[in-house]
Structure formats: C-alpha cells, structure tokens
Design an enzyme around this catalytic site. Structure first.
Site, PDB file in Angstrom:
ATOM      1  N   GLN A 215       0.836  -1.212   0.000  1.00  0.00           N
ATOM      2  CA  GLN A 215       0.000   0.000   0.000  1.00  0.00           C
ATOM      3  C   GLN A 215       0.867   1.257   0.000  1.00  0.00           C
ATOM      4  OE1 GLN A 215      -3.149   0.207  -0.403  1.00  0.00           O
ATOM      5  NE2 GLN A 215      -4.114  -1.661   0.323  1.00  0.00           N
ATOM      6  N   CYS A 340     -10.612  -1.381  -3.233  1.00  0.00           N
ATOM      7  CA  CYS A 340     -10.136  -0.072  -3.667  1.00  0.00           C
ATOM      8  C   CYS A 340     -10.998   0.486  -4.803  1.00  0.00           C
ATOM      9  CB  CYS A 340      -8.666  -0.131  -4.064  1.00  0.00           C
ATOM     10  SG  CYS A 340      -8.310  -1.391  -5.281  1.00  0.00           S
TER      11      CYS A 340
HETATM   12  N1  SAH Z   1      -3.657  -7.562   0.675  1.00  0.00           N
HETATM   13  C1  SAH Z   1      -2.451  -6.974   0.117  1.00  0.00           C
HETATM   14  C2  SAH Z   1      -2.471  -6.824  -1.397  1.00  0.00           C
HETATM   15  C3  SAH Z   1      -3.685  -6.182  -2.002  1.00  0.00           C
HETATM   16  S1  SAH Z   1      -3.507  -5.671  -3.698  1.00  0.00           S
HETATM   17  C4  SAH Z   1      -2.155  -5.644   0.751  1.00  0.00           C
HETATM   18  O1  SAH Z   1      -3.006  -5.037   1.373  1.00  0.00           O
HETATM   19  O2  SAH Z   1      -1.006  -5.198   0.641  1.00  0.00           O
HETATM   20  C5  SAH Z   1      -4.166  -6.985  -4.590  1.00  0.00           C
HETATM   21  C6  SAH Z   1      -3.251  -8.176  -4.738  1.00  0.00           C
HETATM   22  O3  SAH Z   1      -3.938  -9.154  -5.483  1.00  0.00           O
HETATM   23  C7  SAH Z   1      -1.955  -7.905  -5.482  1.00  0.00           C
HETATM   24  O4  SAH Z   1      -0.860  -8.319  -4.676  1.00  0.00           O
HETATM   25  C8  SAH Z   1      -2.046  -8.777  -6.746  1.00  0.00           C
HETATM   26  O5  SAH Z   1      -0.809  -9.332  -7.133  1.00  0.00           O
HETATM   27  C9  SAH Z   1      -3.009  -9.850  -6.292  1.00  0.00           C
HETATM   28  N2  SAH Z   1      -3.795 -10.535  -7.320  1.00  0.00           N
HETATM   29  C10 SAH Z   1      -4.292 -10.038  -8.472  1.00  0.00           C
HETATM   30  N3  SAH Z   1      -5.040 -10.962  -9.105  1.00  0.00           N
HETATM   31  C11 SAH Z   1      -5.024 -12.076  -8.340  1.00  0.00           C
HETATM   32  C12 SAH Z   1      -5.616 -13.376  -8.467  1.00  0.00           C
HETATM   33  N4  SAH Z   1      -6.370 -13.688  -9.495  1.00  0.00           N
HETATM   34  N5  SAH Z   1      -5.390 -14.268  -7.480  1.00  0.00           N
HETATM   35  C13 SAH Z   1      -4.618 -13.951  -6.409  1.00  0.00           C
HETATM   36  N6  SAH Z   1      -4.039 -12.755  -6.252  1.00  0.00           N
HETATM   37  C14 SAH Z   1      -4.227 -11.819  -7.197  1.00  0.00           C
END
Ligand code: SAH
Length: 385
Positions: A215, A340
C-alpha cells in the site's frame, strides 16, 4: 486539519489529483456521497476516515524518463491518454525525499553518459525510476527500469547516487525491453544492498521487493487494516484465509488472534516476501501459497475445507465470480472485503448477499487524498446455510 494544499501548477496536465481544487473536507464529503450512492443499499455507510495531514502521503513514486520536443531529458508522469511526459520535480502528494532522488538522478544522467529510452525508436536505456521509502524504517529502495542489462557506468553512478543520498539502502536494475504499459520487467539485478526494503506496519515487520504490491499510504493503511482486523473479531480458534494477500500484510497483522492463517496471491515475488515476513515476525501459524485466488477457493470448496473467516483484498477489477461462488460454497461465518473500487465492490456484494451473506459494516477510508479513489472495508456475516 489542513484544508487545502496550495494548488499545483501541473494540475491540468498531470490529471493525477482530480479533486485537488476542492478543500479536503469537501473531498471527503464527495467520496462519502459516492460510497452512499453505490453501497447505501447494502447498509449504513460509516463516515469516511480522512487524514490529519493529507499532503505527501505517497511513499512509492514512479517517474517516467524521456526527451521533450527540444531533446531535453525530462522525468515525470505521462499525460493522461498519451505518452507525453509532464515534467514533475516535486509533487504535492508524493514523498519529498523520493522526489529529490528522482530529480538528482535526472541531473546525473549526462555526466554518466546514460541515455533515456526513446519509445519511438526503441533506443536508449533508462525508462523509469521507482522509489519506495519505508515509512517507519526510513529504508529507501531505488529501482532503475532500463531497456537493457548493459550499464557501463553502473559502479560510479551508484557511488555518486549514494553520496548524494546516503539514506538509500538498496538499488536495483530492472530490465524491461517490452512495449507494454507495464512499468517493471521480469528480470532484475541488484546493484547495491539487499534488493529489498523492510518496513514496520501494524507492529509487524515487512520485507518488500520491487515487484510486490505494498500500500502506498502507510498512515491510512494502519487505519484500514486496523478496521479489517477489528471486523474479523478473531478469538484465537479461527482458520483465516487471506485472499489476494500481497506480501501478507493483512493475514500477518491478524495472525495473533487466529489459530492459523493461509494466504493466497498470484505474484510469486509477493508470496516469497509473505513467507519471509512470517519468518521475520517469528510466526509459526501463517502459510502462503502462489496461485489464482479463485482457483484456490474452488479447490477449498471441492475438498470440503471451510475457513472461519475470509479476508479478500482484490485489485481494482474486484474479485472473480469463481472466487465469490466458491466462497459462498465454503460458507465462512465472516468475510471481510477490503476494496479499492466501490463499483466493483457493489457488483461483488450483490453476489455475496444473494448467496447468504449480510453486510454488517461499511467503512470508507481515504487512502488517496486529492484523487477520486476511495478504499472501503466491509464486514459480512453468513446468515443462512
Ligand atoms: N492484501 C495486500 C495486497 C492487495 S492488492 C495488501 O493489502 O497489501 C491486490 C493483490 O492481489 C496484489 O498483490 C495482486 O498481485 C493480487 N492478485 C491479483 N489478481 C489475483 C488473483 N487472481 N489471485 C490472487 N491474487 C491476485
């Protein structure tokens, strides 16, 4: 509370801060109105949590490098809808140290015979510079994104950069020779330091590598995760799934209250970070796995595996229908959705509420002041089997 930040001279060209002309209170009112319009039908929307001081909150800054019409080197952001670079030296929402590092790199290029990449001819070297600064640790990562791995002045360049900015703890060369809008390529070479930075968030340590999601507003992230963990109401006995877990931030923050945490994430670098982060924090009840969250959840449903609580924090496109259907099938008693984008959130809540979940709490958090984006945490509980 700071009402407005001085208006930015780049406002019209850059387009990054759509709400910049509005006082901060007014921005919050507008976001609250949008949340109510999109999510009000699911329940009461709590008042949005804004920032005490909304300026310079972004601890990750990415600048594009190129030449202007007069062949001068410029760095900044792409003008919306084009590949013309709007020069940015200091930005009202970006970390000030990160901005200074980027300007100094730009000023160093000629001395070190580094050419910027020209998208039209495909010639040149430097495409982007990405700087990430640990909010609590102060550790700074500089990622030079280049079109090729050949960097003849690498050693003296890095030496000079560290002289100018001793706060830099690692420098990475990322190679991206593709013609796509994705900034970072797949190959990396560490030029200095460990190649990762560490930061502290919600009383836990996190290692972050260049391509992992983290983030960008650490102050509000603590507020956001605090709410998510509060909503999960863990008692120490639960099996928790942290879906779309990134470097494991939410799951690790929640792990003290859970029996075990399982995290799933598509990006392999982020999963490696998440595994390292569990270790870094001495946690023995966290497991992370690489894969598509939807497929993983379907696997759980197939095998009759039932998590007690699911956190889901998907990207802006929202969750996949496959994930949501499988979640309904596995029937956790609580689901905490961190979103988001309230539009895709509303779309996904339709599916979950039709599948036996009731929205209990809706909390907007302002993670991105001066922009139109808004983050939301939603607590849902299972009302029918
Ligand atoms: N929960 C974490 C990341 C949120 S961002 C935080 O708060 O920091 C969303 C995340 O989803 C990213 O890391 C991205 O790589 C992942 N992502 C995107 N598509 C996905 C999918 N189909 N399956 C699993 N993860 C995925």
């Amino acid at each position: 509370m700071e009402q407005t930040i001085a208006s930015c001279p780049l406002y019209k060209k850059c387009g990054g801060c759509q709400l910049q002309s509005l006082p901060y209170d007014e921005q919050l009112r507008r976001k609250q109105g949008r949340e109510i319009a999109l999510l009000g039908k699911f329940g009461h929307v709590e008042p949005i949590i804004g920032m005490e001081n909304p300026a310079h909150y972004r601890n990750k800054v990415c600048a594009a490098f190129g030449l202007d019409a007069k062949k001068h080197i410029v760095s900044g952001v792409y003008q919306p809808g084009s590949h013309r670079i709007v020069p940015v030296d200091d930005c009202l929402i970006e970390d000030e140290i990160a901005d200074r590092i980027i300007v100094d790199i730009r000023n160093m290029l000629r001395d070190f015979k580094i050419q910027v990449f020209d998208e039209r001819s495909g010639r040149g070297f430097l495409r982007h510079v990405l700087v990430r600064r640990g909010f609590r640790s102060g550790e700074v990562m500089v990622v030079l994104v280049a079109a090729s791995p050949i960097f003849p002045t690498q050693k003296p360049f890095v030496k000079k950069l560290l002289e100018l900015h001793p706060e830099i703890t690692t420098v990475v060369l990322n190679i991206n020779d593709r013609f796509t809008p994705v900034v970072l390529g797949e190959r990396e070479k560490i030029l200095y330091g460990p190649g990762v930075i560490e930061d502290t968030l919600c009383a836990h340590r996190f290692r972050i590598s260049p391509r992992s999601f983290y983030q960008v507003n650490p102050v509000q992230t603590e507020v956001l995760y605090g709410k998510a963990v509060e909503y999960a109401a863990l008692t120490g006995t639960e099996t928790v799934l942290d879906a779309y877990c990134g470097v494991g931030t939410i799951g690790i923050t929640a792990s003290g209250g859970a029996k075990q945490v399982i995290g799933v994430e598509l990006n392999r670098d982020a999963v490696k970070d998440a595994i390292a982060n569990a270790k870094l924090n001495g946690l023995k009840n966290c497991w992370f796995t690489a894969g598509d969250a939807g497929e993983y959840m379907q696997g759980m449903a197939r095998e009759g595996y039932k998590p007690d609580v699911v956190f889901l924090d998907p990207p802006r496109t929202g969750s996949s229908e496959a994930f949501l259907r499988a979640l309904i099938k596995t029937a956790p008693s609580r689901a905490v959705y961190v979103s988001c984008d309230p539009e895709t959130l509303a779309r996904d809540l339709e599916i979950l509420t039709a599948g036996g979940y009731k929205v209990q709490r809706i909390q907007p958090v302002d993670m991105f002041p001066f922009t139109e984006h808004v983050e939301t945490v939603v607590l849902m509980s299972r009302v029918k089997d």
